[in-house]
Write an enzyme that holds these catalytic residues in place. Structure first.
Site, PDB file in Angstrom:
ATOM      1  N   ILE A  30       0.782  -1.295  -0.006  1.00 44.74           N
ATOM      2  CA  ILE A  30       0.128   0.166   0.136  1.00 44.74           C
ATOM      3  C   ILE A  30       0.862   1.298   0.083  1.00 44.74           C
ATOM      4  O   ILE A  30       1.905   1.157   0.894  1.00 44.74           O
ATOM      5  CB  ILE A  30      -0.817   0.042   1.319  1.00 44.74           C
ATOM      6  CG1 ILE A  30      -2.001  -1.069   1.312  1.00 44.74           C
ATOM      7  CG2 ILE A  30      -1.760   1.269   1.520  1.00 44.74           C
ATOM      8  CD1 ILE A  30      -1.682  -2.341   1.885  1.00 44.74           C
ATOM      9  N   CYS A  31       0.698   1.657  -1.006  1.00 43.37           N
ATOM     10  CA  CYS A  31       1.394   3.284  -1.063  1.00 43.37           C
ATOM     11  C   CYS A  31       2.845   3.259  -0.937  1.00 43.37           C
ATOM     12  O   CYS A  31       3.515   2.467  -1.823  1.00 43.37           O
ATOM     13  CB  CYS A  31       0.936   4.355   0.068  1.00 43.37           C
ATOM     14  SG  CYS A  31       1.400   5.946  -0.386  1.00 43.37           S
ATOM     15  N   MET A  32       3.547   3.821  -0.018  1.00 38.49           N
ATOM     16  CA  MET A  32       5.009   3.728   0.060  1.00 38.49           C
ATOM     17  C   MET A  32       5.468   2.170   0.427  1.00 38.49           C
ATOM     18  O   MET A  32       6.313   1.567   0.062  1.00 38.49           O
ATOM     19  CB  MET A  32       5.620   4.404   1.306  1.00 38.49           C
ATOM     20  CG  MET A  32       7.014   4.512   1.566  1.00 38.49           C
ATOM     21  SD  MET A  32       7.214   5.238   3.090  1.00 38.49           S
ATOM     22  CE  MET A  32       8.803   5.558   3.196  1.00 38.49           C
ATOM     23  N   GLY A  43       3.964  -0.245  -0.960  1.00 37.60           N
ATOM     24  CA  GLY A  43       3.818  -0.865  -2.190  1.00 37.60           C
ATOM     25  C   GLY A  43       5.097  -0.631  -2.938  1.00 37.60           C
ATOM     26  O   GLY A  43       5.780  -1.641  -3.818  1.00 37.60           O
ATOM     27  N   THR A  46      -0.879  -1.095  -4.732  1.00 35.58           N
ATOM     28  CA  THR A  46      -2.148  -0.451  -4.449  1.00 35.58           C
ATOM     29  C   THR A  46      -1.491   0.827  -4.377  1.00 35.58           C
ATOM     30  O   THR A  46      -0.924   1.089  -3.260  1.00 35.58           O
ATOM     31  CB  THR A  46      -3.353  -0.938  -3.386  1.00 35.58           C
ATOM     32  OG1 THR A  46      -2.725  -0.799  -2.225  1.00 35.58           O
ATOM     33  CG2 THR A  46      -3.629  -2.253  -3.599  1.00 35.58           C
TER      34      THR A  46
END
Lengths: 394, 293
Positions: A150-152, A154, A174
């Site tokens: 998720i985000c960073m 990811g 994501t």
């Protein structure tokens, strides 16, 4: 020219009525705020099965039968907390995954203290993440896990998958930034003029409140004014108040970021855009996206102001995997995980994508070939740029 | 001019009488005061006479001598002569002070004229912005120098660090003013736009009686104004400068705090960081050894 007619009497009458209703609302709101509120976050039961330093691994217990053999490891960002994925019943990615028969593990990065200031990306990726993956593999007697970043988190997952492709069966990214040389995201613009060395040398770890203030400045009109006007207008609605307080709890629960990790992330990614060019070095090894050969599902939000689609969509074309899918949802950065509408399609889509590949990976089973034409996600912006023909890449 | 009535009196006579009277007043008091401030309980091995008593006795003696000299006709003459030159001295002192003040004012005028030199045809719309910019420059180029005057004496390093923290704090305030002013501009612009919009609505007969309608219009205008501002390089630069000033102030403040911590034998942040780094590197080496093993 006739002077414009302004119904001053009506406006004043409405103002008086609004003042009266605001007074009534305040009365009700007082009862609600002084009463008992259910504003608990992260309600799904879990067990901490592994801990190293400040980092913990949560394993969620489920009564649902497992439909996907390979466990899924959720790797959240170092900014804010992973509790966002389990905000409340009915708005919980974790619960939705459990209902889909997925065995869910989640990394809790904890609260870094001053002693963690020297931890860099290598320590997080080749240290904590790698140890956690080894633990899950050993516990479940498997050789690979599914990872969703998720985000960073990811971005970390992408780096991990490139450096340890033999340990990742399927990768889901994501709202993951991998391409940073864009002008559509304010963060991308601002980070170019930030003196990150001075910042890290001054603070050691980057204070969470400092970052939160930066995020509020991304849209002060909505985040510092309109949001609280809406709260004032709905204070008499208990459910609204509970949901609002939950979000406030999550938003302002911001651990500090280990200084060296922040330094490397901003310099290598935001300022030099090294990852997408296969030039980033982590733990002395070059991160080559061509080594990311496992199936990749890349999900992002059309209205994401923190990680715009332009920052996410180039990944699938840059990796070595031949089984890649892009899904662009009609939502923002947080909406992907907490919007009830998006939740209805997000978790089932991921579960179905994993199920297809899990079955294909199982011994004696053949992977289902990918459809020749990519289909847009239901309710999405219809953006699935390219899907290469699926083929065994491991 | 001699007085008409009575014999010509010595002008120093009243002062002499007053001095004699005071000298007589202090003489009997001295032994009495000595008794009051010399109780046994205040005495110690190192100070058998009592410091208070000694100090008081010497002060009383000095007063007695002074008033004694006033009561003496010759002494009084000197005293009066000195009093005659006092206005000259006072004038000289005040002249020096006035000259210093004039010099300072001249310097201030120079700063102002220097600052204003490049802005003869300044747009009045930009006055607030120009004022902040000029104040920032004035502080950084002129006033800030006073915080950098070399300190002397035993405590010079501590003074320097305290002055540096004060200087950096002032710089931060100037940068913050600039940054906050930039953040305020969208508010002003959005309110002006809202006024125009209301007039437009009134002219077309589309006035809404609900206040929420106007709020919704305003918040959209404000959001748009902020988005426009945030895209500008001027904003990024101002933000960068403010952050830099904040970091410099934090560093200067920490240096001052470290001085205090050292006094109380508490490890400073720098010392702890060194320790954390060593632990971090040791853990890495241990991990590498474990992996090899």
């Amino acid at each position: 020219m006739a002077s414009p007619k302004i119904p001053v009497d009506l406006i004043l009458k409405n103002l008086a009525q609004e003042a009266e209703s605001a007074q009534k609302r305040m009365g009700k709101a007082t009862d609600i705020l002084l009463g008992e509120l259910d504003a608990e976050i992260a309600p799904t039961p879990y067990t901490v099965v592994y801990q190293q330093d400040r980092v913990r691994l949560k394993h969620y217990s489920s009564v649902n039968p497992k439909k996907i053999k390979t466990p899924l490891l959720l790797i959240y960002a170092l900014i804010n907390r992973e509790t966002m994925l389990d905000l409340q019943p009915g708005r919980s990615v974790v619960q939705n995954f459990l209902e889909q028969g997925i065995d869910v593990f989640m990394v809790d990065w904890g609260y870094p203290t001053r002693k963690d200031r020297y931890l860099d990306i290598d320590d997080h990726v080749n240290g904590y993440i790698n140890d956690i993956v080894d633990f899950i593999c050993e516990k479940n007697k498997i050789s690979k896990v599914n990872i969703m970043g998720i985000c960073m988190g990811g971005t970390f997952s992408v780096i991990y998958a490139c450096l340890h492709p033999d340990k990742v069966r399927n990768l889901i990214t994501t709202v993951t930034p991998t391409y940073f040389d864009i002008d559509t995201g304010l963060l991308n613009i601002w980070m170019r003029s930030v003196n990150v060395d001075q910042m890290v040398d001054t603070y050691g770890n980057i204070p969470g409140d400092f970052l939160n203030f930066g995020f509020l400045l991304l849209n002060p009109a909505r985040l510092m004014i309109d949001k609280y006007v809406a709260f004032f207008e709905n204070m008499a609605d208990k459910t609204f108040v509970e949901n609002f307080v939950r979000m406030e709890k999550w938003i302002f629960d911001s651990p500090d970021i280990p200084g060296e990790t922040f330094r490397q992330f901003i310099k290598d990614c935001y300022q030099r855009n090294l990852l997408i060019q296969n030039k980033m070095v982590v733990g002395g090894k070059r991160v080559n996206l061509k080594k990311l050969t496992m199936p990749l599902l890349n999900v992002y939000g059309k209205f994401d102001h923190l990680v715009p689609p332009e920052a996410c969509e180039k990944l699938t074309a840059a990796v070595g995997s031949r089984d890649t899918v892009d899904i662009c949802l009609n939502t923002g950065h947080i909406g992907i995980y907490v919007s009830s509408k998006t939740q209805r399609e997000f978790a089932p889509k991921i579960a179905s994508w994993l199920k297809d590949r899990d079955m294909a990976a199982a011994p004696g089973k053949k992977r289902r070939p990918a459809t020749s034409k990519p289909r847009p996600a239901k309710g999405s912006a219809g953006k699935i740029p390219e899907r290469k023909p699926a083929a065994a890449s491991e | 001019m001699p007085e008409k009535n009575g014999p010509r009196k010595n002008p120093e006579a009243p002062a002499m009488d007053w001095g004699e009277m005071l000298a007589q007043f202090w003489e009997p008091l001295m032994p009495a005061l000595s008794g009051i401030f010399n109780p046994l309980r205040f005495q110690s091995q190192t100070d058998p006479k009592g410091r208070m008593d000694e100090a008081l006795a010497s002060s009383a003696k000095a007063w007695q001598t002074l008033f004694g000299s006033v009561s003496d006709p010759g002494g009084m003459e000197h005293f009066m002569k000195a009093a005659q030159v006092a206005p000259d001295i006072a004038f000289g002192l005040s002249q020096a002070c006035l000259q210093s003040f004039a010099r300072f004012q001249e310097q201030v005028n120079t700063w102002i004229s220097k600052r204003g030199a490049g802005h003869a045809g300044l747009d009045t719309q930009e006055l607030d912005k120009a004022f902040i910019r000029q104040w920032t420059h004035t502080y950084e180029e002129e006033l800030s120098r006073y915080f950098k005057i070399p300190q002397i004496g035993l405590t010079r390093f501590y003074q320097e660090r305290a002055l540096a923290a004060a200087d950096k704090f002032n710089v931060l305030q100037t940068r913050m003013s600039e940054f906050m002013h930039l953040l305020y501009l969208p508010l002003e612009k959005s309110f002006n736009q809202l006024k125009e919009k209301v007039v437009e609505m009134a002219e077309t007969g589309a006035v809404d009686e609900k206040s929420k309608t106007y709020y919704n219009i305003w918040i959209k205008l404000l959001e748009a104004q902020y988005m426009k501002l945030f895209q500008q390089p001027e904003y990024s630069a101002a933000m960068g400068r403010t952050l830099e000033a904040l970091h410099e102030f934090s560093t200067a403040r920490q240096a001052m705090v470290d001085d205090v911590l050292k006094i109380y034998a508490i490890p400073t942040q720098k010392e702890l960081d060194e320790l954390y780094k060593e632990i971090h590197l040791l853990k890495k080496r241990l991990r590498a050894c474990e992996q090899k093993g």
